[in-house]
Scaffold this active site. Structure first.
Site, PDB file in Angstrom:
ATOM      1  N   GLU A   6      -0.255 -18.085  -0.958  1.00  0.00           N
ATOM      2  CA  GLU A   6       0.619 -18.848  -0.065  1.00  0.00           C
ATOM      3  C   GLU A   6      -0.169 -19.428   1.113  1.00  0.00           C
ATOM      4  OE1 GLU A   6       3.886 -19.627  -0.145  1.00  0.00           O
ATOM      5  OE2 GLU A   6       4.111 -18.744  -2.146  1.00  0.00           O
ATOM      6  N   THR A  66       7.953 -11.882   2.002  1.00  0.00           N
ATOM      7  CA  THR A  66       8.118 -13.156   1.305  1.00  0.00           C
ATOM      8  C   THR A  66       7.334 -14.247   2.016  1.00  0.00           C
ATOM      9  OG1 THR A  66      10.105 -13.659   2.607  1.00  0.00           O
ATOM     10  CG2 THR A  66      10.404 -12.527   0.481  1.00  0.00           C
ATOM     11  N   ASP A  67       7.100 -15.356   1.307  1.00  0.00           N
ATOM     12  CA  ASP A  67       6.451 -16.535   1.872  1.00  0.00           C
ATOM     13  C   ASP A  67       5.068 -16.219   2.449  1.00  0.00           C
ATOM     14  OD1 ASP A  67       8.701 -18.084   1.251  1.00  0.00           O
ATOM     15  OD2 ASP A  67       9.674 -17.493   3.126  1.00  0.00           O
ATOM     16  N   GLY A  68       4.334 -15.331   1.768  1.00  0.00           N
ATOM     17  CA  GLY A  68       2.974 -15.024   2.187  1.00  0.00           C
ATOM     18  C   GLY A  68       2.848 -13.963   3.249  1.00  0.00           C
ATOM     19  N   ASP A  69       3.938 -13.308   3.605  1.00  0.00           N
ATOM     20  CA  ASP A  69       3.887 -12.257   4.627  1.00  0.00           C
ATOM     21  C   ASP A  69       3.392 -10.958   4.003  1.00  0.00           C
ATOM     22  OD1 ASP A  69       4.250 -10.994   7.100  1.00  0.00           O
ATOM     23  OD2 ASP A  69       6.225 -10.265   6.471  1.00  0.00           O
TER      24      ASP A  69
END
Length: 892
Positions: free
Chosen positions: A787, A712-715
């Site tokens: 992201e 999540t969040d660009g990971d």
């Protein structure tokens, strides 16, 4: 504005041509006396180079008479000279009679104006300067005026694109001075009423301003719905032939992902972002926005043929979405101007002998074994392409990109090694075997004039010779040229779907020609027979296609003497080693199956047809039991036609090489080569349904997805480095599954360019098969990448522990560091000393002035590993084209 285009002619043809004027052998200026001052024309004919069997010349024609809508300069060659090719003019010859006419993009010549063109020709004896010239049939020695010329309207451009609700313009002027005032009208004669003339009507020209362009503005009301508005506007005047201009609205994004492409496109093309340098309207892409970056290029403001191929890809995709193809054509024009060597850049090709393509030089694994001696006693094979190509295209030149360009002339080699501050400049780095990493290279000019380096320039760092000559030489990266062809194919298909095929017809034709010359990558380095080739002396020389492996090798190269050499000579070599990552089945498909891309030569399309099958077999042969694709194969073991270890598997007689071409780091280690190759396989499979490609993908895609994680969040994390064990089975024509060949992913990273390329690969596969997991993974990768958007594009910080090698001295125990033989001394153009104590940094002292140097210096002094956020041009284009691919294949 309508301006003469000689200052923007493709290639450095006119600009580098001026270099040779300083060594003019003969010059003829007509007229030569005041009594001829009123003649209709004057001609400055200069021999810029003469090597005994051929020559190049530059001709400047000045029109002393009334303005001409078309010009034709004639003269006779009375000593058997024969023109082979020309630039900036159309030159033809019938027996002794030679005729040069204005090119299609600049056919006229106003009164008092001059135009310059050049040509290459052969001769076998005397080569006197022609004495009599005619302009449109009238002698330049006569005082009479040429016949009155027909008036014409000059209109540029003939096609324009504008934003919905926006404006765009074209220019109008007259070709000749009128007898009285002329009124020019512009009206919409066909197409959508959404488009209209918004500037003042009519235009008026008289004897004072007839050649001063006036702009006509076309405006869009933005009221069209559905397809973008398009209309034809007719430019007319009494007594003149009308001219039609086509105007069309720029199409808009059809999905959110396509809009994100346009956002990314705007960032890349924004001059403030720093991805390009502008040379009089032609853009040259940098390798990266940042200057302190070391990988294959050793400086961020160098550029590569790879970057140029991505520049084409960016503009082709923009054309698909917006229907504006002018940027695509401009990208190809820039490529011709700056990274495809022009006539003056490769001046002695007429001396090339296809029966003796090059003198054999053995390679070595270690840079410390260089310079390596020339061995003329070793037989080389015959070049089967040269005569066919020169006969097809009327030139002895090679039409291909040199791989490396110093955009800002950071090193100072300048044009032809003269140290001028003009830019860009051709140069090279890698030259000394498979263990020479970028950290061990000595940069050197592609045009060696001995102006820098040591007594023999840089030549005696690489080759051991008895007599060094000033020379030029270029190295082609076939992966980049093949990608340019692939992109030209895509552009052609997209433009044809829009009905705009003619907009890019010239660029597509040049891509076809590039593909014709790219066949040099299909042949053994010294044109020796392919298959079970052991021993430089005993491996038989080839006589035709028996020296072809039909794969895309790591390079092909060509070179020759400068005019200063006692005897002119030229050489060409192919490449013996093929890496899986360089194969491009899309280019092979385009050049063998698509009419617009099929080469003009007699055998070009057939060769590419064979190559298409051979490349697919190659990938099948190299696929591991896990799914990954192993390294490649070579026809010249260790670069010396050595004998490989017993039991080494073979592919059409070529030997399996786990890490073909370079070893530091191993060339099969980087996951990016997997994506670059297999993306093309996936697209080819989507377009053709070829089951061979489908079988490869059915194994490769699950392997990659299993080794990719997205949070999540660009990971996210994709494969970075791989380790291989075992070897494939020898190829017999049918895949075996290679139970003895396996691969392990040993590290992961967040390479934004490769992640975007992987997303494209998975999308092509999903569109072809309906596989949901591949589409879900692709979309998750795209969303993760977005992201990390910033002002300059998509980028993620990365650490560079390898920057400890900036200061490495040469270590004979490990072979690492910049090797310079004891006793060899020289200097870089800026005065940096090259000797046995040299390091990567010491011969690149300009890095000490780089704004990011402090982090590296601190690291070399024992500080932390430096971290940088890089904006590589190719990676940003991969992100952009991945977003557009989603829009193309899956809509909203």
């Amino acid at each position: 504005m309508i301006t003469p285009r000689l200052d923007r002619v493709p290639g450095r043809r006119p600009r580098l041509g001026s270099l040779f004027i300083t060594t003019v052998l003969v010059a003829a200026l007509l007229p030569s006396s005041p009594a001829q001052a009123q003649s209709p024309c004057s001609v400055d004919y200069r021999l810029t180079n003469d090597w005994g069997s051929g020559f190049t010349a530059e001709v400047t024609l000045t029109n002393e008479s009334a303005g001409l809508s078309q010009w034709s300069l004639g003269w006779d060659f009375d000593s058997g000279q024969q023109v082979t090719n020309a630039w900036n003019a159309e030159v033809s010859q019938d027996a002794a009679s030679v005729t040069a006419t204005g090119p299609a993009w600049a056919p006229g010549l106003p009164q008092g104006a001059s135009t310059t063109f050049g040509f290459q020709a052969t001769h076998s004896g005397d080569n006197p300067v022609p004495e009599n010239f005619t302009l449109n049939g009238v002698s330049c020695a006569d005082e009479e005026e040429p016949p009155a010329q027909e008036h014409a309207l000059l209109v540029e451009p003939a096609t324009l694109t504008l934003d919905p609700g926006g404006e765009a313009g074209f220019d109008v002027a007259l070709s000749t001075e009128p007898d009285s005032a002329v009124q020019v009208a512009v009206e919409r004669t066909q197409g959508s009423e959404t488009l209209s003339v918004s500037s003042t009507q009519p235009l008026t020209f008289d004897e004072t301003d007839w050649d001063t362009p006036q702009e006509v503005t076309i405006a869009s009301s933005g009221a069209s719905s559905g397809e973008p508005a398009q209309a034809e506007f007719t430019v007319s005047a009494t007594g003149y032939e009308s001219v039609v201009v086509t105007a069309r609205e720029r199409a808009e994004a059809a999905s959110d992902y396509e809009q994100r492409f346009l956002d990314q496109y705007d960032r890349i093309k924004d001059p403030d972002s720093g991805y390009f340098r502008d040379f009089d309207g032609l853009l040259v892409p940098y390798h990266a926005v940042e200057t302190l970056i070391v990988e294959a290029p050793d400086h961020g403001h160098a550029t590569t043929s790879e970057a140029y191929s991505y520049y084409l890809w960016l503009e082709a995709t923009y054309g698909r979405i917006t229907q504006d193809w002018a940027p695509f054509n401009s990208a190809w024009e820039s490529m011709e101007a700056f990274i495809i060597p022009g006539t003056a850049d490769q001046p002695t090709n007429a001396s090339y002998d296809p029966a003796e393509p090059a003198t054999y030089i053995a390679e070595s694994l270690q840079p410390s074994d260089y310079p390596m001696p020339l061995r003329p006693e070793v037989q080389v094979g015959q070049d089967p392409l040269a005569d066919e190509l020169s006969g097809t295209y009327g030139t002895d030149e090679v039409y291909g990109m040199h791989w490396l360009l110093d955009v800002d002339n950071t090193y100072g080699f300048g044009f032809c090694g003269d140290g001028t501050d003009d830019a860009p400049a051709y140069f090279n780095t890698f030259q000394r075997g498979s263990n020479e990493s970028v950290w061990e290279t000595v940069p050197h000019p592609s045009c060696e004039t001995f102006a820098h380096g040591g007594d023999n320039g840089y030549l005696d760092l690489f080759t051991d010779d008895e007599n060094y000559s000033e020379q030029w030489r270029y190295t082609n990266a076939p992966d980049a040229d093949a990608r340019a062809v692939q992109v030209a194919y895509l552009a052609h298909e997209w433009a044809a779907e829009q009905g705009n095929e003619s907009d890019i017809a010239d660029s597509v034709a040049k891509a076809s020609m590039m593909g014709d010359y790219l066949r040099y990558a299909m042949f053994d380095k010294y044109f020796k027979e392919v298959g079970d080739c052991v021993g430089a002396e005993s491996c038989p020389p080839g006589t035709g296609r028996d020296s072809a492996h039909y794969l895309l090798s790591w390079y092909y190269s060509w070179g020759g003497a400068l005019e200063s050499a006692e005897y002119p000579w030229a050489w060409r070599i192919g490449g013996s080693s093929a890496h899986q990552g360089y194969q491009n089945v899309m280019a092979a498909y385009a050049l063998s199956e698509t009419e617009a891309l099929r080469p003009q030569s007699a055998t070009g399309a057939d060769d590419w047809g064979v190559s298409l099958d051979r490349q697919l077999e190659f990938i099948q042969w190299l696929q591991s039991s896990d799914g990954g694709i192993a390294g490649g194969a070579t026809n010249s073991w260790e670069g010396v036609y050595g004998e490989p270890p017993a039991g080494t598997p073979t592919f059409y007689g070529m030997y399996y090489d786990e890490k073909p071409v370079w070893h530091d780091p191993p060339s099969n280690q980087w996951f990016g080569f997997q994506v670059w190759d297999i993306e093309r396989v996936a697209e080819y499979h989507r377009l053709t349904g070829d089951e061979r490609a489908g079988d490869v993908l059915d194994s490769w895609v699950p392997w990659v997805i299993a080794n990719t994680t997205i949070g999540t969040d660009g990971d996210f994390a994709i494969p970075a480095e791989m380790e291989w064990s075992g070897a494939p089975d020898s190829w017999t024509g049918t895949p075996t599954g290679n139970p003895g060949l396996s691969v392990e992913v040993v590290s992961h990273n967040q390479d934004v360019g490769i992640a975007a390329g992987l997303a494209k690969t998975l999308m092509h596969y999903s569109a072809a098969t309906g596989d949901e997991a591949s589409l879900e993974t692709a979309e998750a990768l795209l969303d993760a990448l977005l992201e990390h958007e910033g002002d300059l594009g998509v980028a993620i910080p990365e650490t560079r522990a390898d920057y400890e090698r900036f200061g490495d001295p040469y270590d004979p125990a490990t072979g690492e560091g910049t090797y310079v033989p004891q006793g060899w001394t020289g200097t870089m153009p800026n005065g940096d000393v090259i000797d046995s104590d040299a390091t990567f940094a010491s011969i690149r002292s300009f890095y000490q002035d780089d704004p990011n140097w402090g982090q590296v210096e601190d690291y070399l002094d024992g500080g932390p590993v430096p971290e940088f956020t890089y904006h590589r041009f190719w990676a940003q284009v991969d992100v952009a084209t991945a977003l557009a691919t989603h829009g193309e294949l899956f809509g909203s």
